[in-house]
Design a protein around this motif. Structure first.
Motif, PDB file in Angstrom:
ATOM      1  N   VAL A 132     -14.790  40.943  -1.198  1.00  0.00           N
ATOM      2  CA  VAL A 132     -13.463  41.296  -0.754  1.00  0.00           C
ATOM      3  C   VAL A 132     -12.588  40.049  -0.754  1.00  0.00           C
ATOM      4  N   GLY A 133     -12.974  39.210  -0.223  1.00  0.00           N
ATOM      5  CA  GLY A 133     -12.226  37.968   0.149  1.00  0.00           C
ATOM      6  C   GLY A 133     -11.768  37.183  -1.123  1.00  0.00           C
ATOM      7  N   ALA A 134     -12.775  37.230  -2.219  1.00  0.00           N
ATOM      8  CA  ALA A 134     -12.434  36.638  -3.452  1.00  0.00           C
ATOM      9  C   ALA A 134     -11.426  37.299  -4.490  1.00  0.00           C
ATOM     10  N   VAL A 135     -11.568  38.681  -4.261  1.00  0.00           N
ATOM     11  CA  VAL A 135     -10.542  39.323  -4.979  1.00  0.00           C
ATOM     12  C   VAL A 135      -9.109  39.315  -4.230  1.00  0.00           C
ATOM     13  N   ARG A 136      -9.060  39.099  -2.948  1.00  0.00           N
ATOM     14  CA  ARG A 136      -7.932  39.100  -2.150  1.00  0.00           C
ATOM     15  C   ARG A 136      -7.305  37.930  -2.604  1.00  0.00           C
ATOM     16  N   SER A 137      -7.928  36.836  -2.574  1.00  0.00           N
ATOM     17  CA  SER A 137      -7.531  35.591  -2.867  1.00  0.00           C
ATOM     18  C   SER A 137      -6.778  35.519  -4.131  1.00  0.00           C
ATOM     19  N   ALA A 138      -7.683  35.891  -5.186  1.00  0.00           N
ATOM     20  CA  ALA A 138      -7.072  35.943  -6.309  1.00  0.00           C
ATOM     21  C   ALA A 138      -5.876  36.932  -6.706  1.00  0.00           C
ATOM     22  N   LEU A 139      -5.794  37.724  -6.009  1.00  0.00           N
ATOM     23  CA  LEU A 139      -4.375  38.626  -6.139  1.00  0.00           C
ATOM     24  C   LEU A 139      -3.053  37.931  -5.394  1.00  0.00           C
ATOM     25  N   ALA A 140      -3.516  37.192  -4.228  1.00  0.00           N
ATOM     26  CA  ALA A 140      -2.595  36.770  -3.329  1.00  0.00           C
ATOM     27  C   ALA A 140      -2.077  35.727  -4.056  1.00  0.00           C
ATOM     28  N   GLY A 141      -2.504  35.074  -4.880  1.00  0.00           N
ATOM     29  CA  GLY A 141      -1.983  34.085  -5.757  1.00  0.00           C
ATOM     30  C   GLY A 141      -1.055  34.294  -6.959  1.00  0.00           C
ATOM     31  N   ILE A 142      -0.665  35.526  -7.162  1.00  0.00           N
ATOM     32  CA  ILE A 142       0.085  36.142  -8.205  1.00  0.00           C
ATOM     33  C   ILE A 142       1.539  36.555  -7.566  1.00  0.00           C
ATOM     34  N   PRO A 143       2.679  35.786  -8.022  1.00  0.00           N
ATOM     35  CA  PRO A 143       4.196  35.938  -7.776  1.00  0.00           C
ATOM     36  C   PRO A 143       4.256  37.701  -8.178  1.00  0.00           C
ATOM     37  N   GLY A 144       4.751  38.363  -7.339  1.00  0.00           N
ATOM     38  CA  GLY A 144       5.186  39.712  -7.795  1.00  0.00           C
ATOM     39  C   GLY A 144       4.372  40.836  -7.321  1.00  0.00           C
ATOM     40  N   VAL A 145       2.889  40.280  -6.642  1.00  0.00           N
ATOM     41  CA  VAL A 145       1.964  41.051  -6.055  1.00  0.00           C
ATOM     42  C   VAL A 145       1.737  41.128  -4.757  1.00  0.00           C
ATOM     43  N   VAL A 146       2.113  42.283  -4.238  1.00  0.00           N
ATOM     44  CA  VAL A 146       1.727  42.637  -2.739  1.00  0.00           C
ATOM     45  C   VAL A 146       0.568  43.027  -2.482  1.00  0.00           C
ATOM     46  N   VAL A 147      -0.411  42.782  -1.959  1.00  0.00           N
ATOM     47  CA  VAL A 147      -1.756  43.057  -1.482  1.00  0.00           C
ATOM     48  C   VAL A 147      -1.782  43.815  -0.372  1.00  0.00           C
ATOM     49  N   HIS A 148      -1.939  45.094  -0.218  1.00  0.00           N
ATOM     50  CA  HIS A 148      -2.187  45.820   0.752  1.00  0.00           C
ATOM     51  C   HIS A 148      -3.523  46.026   1.574  1.00  0.00           C
ATOM     52  N   GLU A 149      -4.380  46.311   0.862  1.00  0.00           N
ATOM     53  CA  GLU A 149      -5.815  46.350   0.984  1.00  0.00           C
ATOM     54  C   GLU A 149      -6.865  45.968   0.021  1.00  0.00           C
ATOM     55  N   VAL A 150      -7.609  45.190   0.456  1.00  0.00           N
ATOM     56  CA  VAL A 150      -8.971  45.057  -0.443  1.00  0.00           C
ATOM     57  C   VAL A 150     -10.204  45.605   0.247  1.00  0.00           C
ATOM     58  N   SER A 151     -10.794  46.496  -0.529  1.00  0.00           N
ATOM     59  CA  SER A 151     -12.089  46.938  -0.143  1.00  0.00           C
ATOM     60  C   SER A 151     -13.264  46.804  -1.011  1.00  0.00           C
ATOM     61  N   ILE A 152     -14.369  47.049  -0.928  1.00  0.00           N
ATOM     62  CA  ILE A 152     -15.456  46.809  -1.867  1.00  0.00           C
ATOM     63  C   ILE A 152     -15.145  48.212  -2.819  1.00  0.00           C
ATOM     64  N   GLY A 153     -14.821  47.867  -4.150  1.00  0.00           N
ATOM     65  CA  GLY A 153     -14.655  48.640  -5.097  1.00  0.00           C
ATOM     66  C   GLY A 153     -13.206  48.894  -5.515  1.00  0.00           C
ATOM     67  N   ALA A 154     -12.151  48.475  -4.726  1.00  0.00           N
ATOM     68  CA  ALA A 154     -10.911  48.764  -4.877  1.00  0.00           C
ATOM     69  C   ALA A 154      -9.874  47.831  -4.372  1.00  0.00           C
ATOM     70  N   ALA A 155      -8.627  47.746  -5.022  1.00  0.00           N
ATOM     71  CA  ALA A 155      -7.513  46.832  -4.402  1.00  0.00           C
ATOM     72  C   ALA A 155      -6.131  47.798  -4.197  1.00  0.00           C
ATOM     73  N   SER A 156      -5.459  47.761  -3.166  1.00  0.00           N
ATOM     74  CA  SER A 156      -4.446  48.844  -3.199  1.00  0.00           C
ATOM     75  C   SER A 156      -3.449  47.600  -3.142  1.00  0.00           C
ATOM     76  N   VAL A 157      -2.349  47.502  -4.163  1.00  0.00           N
ATOM     77  CA  VAL A 157      -1.352  46.739  -4.297  1.00  0.00           C
ATOM     78  C   VAL A 157       0.004  47.347  -4.695  1.00  0.00           C
ATOM     79  N   GLU A 158       1.199  46.517  -4.397  1.00  0.00           N
ATOM     80  CA  GLU A 158       2.584  46.869  -4.958  1.00  0.00           C
ATOM     81  C   GLU A 158       2.441  45.843  -6.462  1.00  0.00           C
ATOM     82  N   ILE A 159       3.041  46.201  -7.217  1.00  0.00           N
ATOM     83  CA  ILE A 159       3.145  45.281  -8.392  1.00  0.00           C
ATOM     84  C   ILE A 159       4.612  45.454  -9.098  1.00  0.00           C
ATOM     85  N   GLY A 160       5.187  44.379  -9.500  1.00  0.00           N
ATOM     86  CA  GLY A 160       6.520  44.364  -9.818  1.00  0.00           C
ATOM     87  C   GLY A 160       6.737  45.071 -11.398  1.00  0.00           C
TER      88      GLY A 160
END
Length: 74
Positions: free
Chosen positions: A17-45
């Motif tokens: 979960v932490g690895a995916v959250r970190s990977a997504l957090a480093g991308i401009p234009g991505v807002v991470v709302h929640e990461v759980s085992i098996g899924a990530a809830s995000v807003e994407i530009g």
């Protein structure tokens, strides 16, 4: 921005979960709302940014499952 739920295979613990959250957090234009085992809830530009998110998840060692498919392991 568009809300997306990205289905992810290969996650099994809090480290994943932490690895995916970190990977997504480093991308401009991505807002991470929640990461759980098996899924990530995000807003994407844009769809182009979604592709960057998929690449980042793959580079972190996980597999994005295409929308509309189910593995039965959730």
């Amino acid at each position: 921005m568009k809300k997306e739920t990205i289905r992810i295979e290969g996650m099994g613990c809090a480290h994943c979960v932490g690895a995916v959250r970190s990977a997504l957090a480093g991308i401009p234009g991505v807002v991470v709302h929640e990461v759980s085992i098996g899924a990530a809830s995000v807003e994407i530009g844009s769809d182009a940014i979604l592709q960057f998110a998929v690449q980042a998840i793959n580079q972190a060692g996980y597999t994005v499952r295409p929308s509309g498919t189910e593995s039965g392991n959730e």
